[in-house]
Design an enzyme around this catalytic site. Sequence first.
Site, short mmCIF file in Angstrom:
data_model
loop_
_atom_site.label_atom_id
_atom_site.label_comp_id
_atom_site.label_asym_id
_atom_site.label_seq_id
_atom_site.Cartn_x
_atom_site.Cartn_y
_atom_site.Cartn_z
N GLU A 34 -8.11 -16.41 -20.98
CA GLU A 34 -7.08 -16.82 -20.14
C GLU A 34 -6.21 -18.15 -20.26
O GLU A 34 -5.46 -18.28 -19.26
CB GLU A 34 -7.33 -16.22 -18.87
CG GLU A 34 -8.33 -16.80 -17.97
CD GLU A 34 -8.75 -15.97 -16.84
OE1 GLU A 34 -7.88 -15.40 -16.31
OE2 GLU A 34 -9.83 -16.16 -16.47
N CYS A 68 -7.87 -7.06 -20.85
CA CYS A 68 -7.91 -6.42 -19.41
C CYS A 68 -6.79 -6.97 -18.56
O CYS A 68 -6.53 -6.52 -17.39
CB CYS A 68 -9.29 -6.69 -18.72
SG CYS A 68 -9.23 -8.72 -18.31
N HIS A 109 0.74 -1.16 0.03
CA HIS A 109 0.08 -0.01 -0.07
C HIS A 109 0.79 1.29 0.09
O HIS A 109 0.41 2.30 -0.48
CB HIS A 109 -1.02 -0.04 1.20
CG HIS A 109 -2.08 -1.03 0.93
ND1 HIS A 109 -3.24 -0.51 0.11
CD2 HIS A 109 -2.61 -2.06 1.19
CE1 HIS A 109 -4.07 -1.48 0.12
NE2 HIS A 109 -3.73 -2.26 0.92
N ASP A 163 -2.71 -14.48 -16.90
CA ASP A 163 -2.79 -15.96 -16.77
C ASP A 163 -2.48 -16.66 -18.31
O ASP A 163 -1.73 -17.70 -18.27
CB ASP A 163 -3.94 -16.55 -16.33
CG ASP A 163 -4.01 -16.56 -14.87
OD1 ASP A 163 -3.07 -16.74 -13.85
OD2 ASP A 163 -5.01 -16.15 -14.16
#
Length: 542
Positions: free
Chosen positions: A429, A500, A188, A453
């Site tokens: 994928e 994507c 983060h 993937d």
Amino acid sequence: MLKFNGTSVFGGIAIGSLCIFQKKENKVERRQIEDAAQEVQRFEKAKETGISQLKKLYDKALKDVGEAEAMIFEVHQMMMDDGDYVDSICNMITEEHVNAEYAVSQVRDRFAAMFEAMDDDYMRGRAADIRDISQRLIEILSGTQQAMDMFQEPVVVVAQDLAPSETVQFEKDKLLAIVTREGSANSHTAILARTMDIPALIQTDIEMKPEYNRKKVIVDGFTGTVYVDPDAETLKFMEEKLAKCQEEKQLLQQLKGKEDVTADGRKIKLYANIGNPKDVESVLQNDARGIGLFRSEFLYLESSDFPTEEEQFQAYKTVAEKMEGKKVIIRTLDIGADKTVDYFGLEQEENPAMGYRAIRICLTQPEIFKTQLRALYRASAYGEIAIMFPMITSVEEVREIKGIVEGVKEELKKQEIPFKEVELGIMIETPAAAMVSDDLAKEVDFFSIGTNDLTQYTLAIDRQNAKLGHFYQPHHKAILRMIEIVVKNAHAAGIWAGICGELGADLELTETFVKMGVDELSVSPSMVLKVRKNIREAKTEA
């Protein structure tokens, strides 16, 4: 001049004074205590103080970096109050009669090791969060908390590592760049650096020498290089590079509101990927035309039990309403492999990436699947939702999915619950899906190619294995040819095809994808304007 190298997690150039951020050592000793109940109360009081501090950090982050990134401090509050975490600490105090500081440190190490053993980068990044909240508790318990020193001038901070709570306490206008010797690209702290729009390097070989303090430093976030006490020639070159970066940034801002259309007039859908409803703010700020991948598994990963239909409905509805009629493509549950959730009761597998995951769980545990589908269809009444299904390998799977979908729609009709007809798509994928994409295209409304993937399965390379980094080639001809085949098969059946995965944001490939006929690119919000620039400069013909 001294030169050091690291891994860039956000590009850009920073020139200024160097500031070594040295954390105070906080050794935790094991002590035997007589009154375990009183020690548990001491821990509970420290926990309440910690949660109160995190609420204040949330308010500061909300002001400095926005709601999406401030969310980490809400997550930290939940983690600090998590039943498993709290029970583990209290049980250790009660059963072993040890001091609370020691119990927290032991539970911290155990939970952090558990997260670090996971394959998923996101989940590995949670180890840092566990350490952050635990360190806060230990400092509260031991009375060693110190206020962060505020800088008098803008600086480049160099640290061994930084917790999110430390990063957000720096004054935003006084932080030029972050350089750490440790850290993860998915932490983060790295995410906050990207949001603050400052260069950030991790795993840098710079030494933490006090004599470096206040020396002139240059951080090149593009090459992952740090120059301490640069010579005149290097300084001049980097000042010119900085000026060019600032000019390019201003030009990118001018692309807001512009169409995503190639130089010869072909329109491309430019969408954004999100993992949480809070990310919608970043999508809108960066002017994406829609959401091409909403990872719904966050609802499961952040819950201690199966999220209810109502909880899911509210999350999907919130995103649909905030997007105000722009398309929101939601991927159904992708749990399994490296995204493990205890309450699913999944057994450990030798090869989890090829194991019981994603649509395979949904089709063998249809009640979980139906709950999510009901929530999705209910939310469709409040916006422009589409649904896509991950890890597809065959036409038979798609037909089984469609049968379950029809059953859910019939239930909603009988109950007079409003919903819209939505586009149904699948993720391509797996090599199997790519090779039978001509047949699959007849069953669905769109394809979304998950290149992460697809690349690892096609090349037979675990993308998490650092030893194989040299062999992992996302630009491999086999991958690009497979994408082209999928796009052609989609168009032959009259449906659209997008990307994507990470390759969608690869600026070297934008024009290649345009020429292939890719209809949609979905990227991280921060990449939208950069990809838009490339689309507008690309041509569909050679």
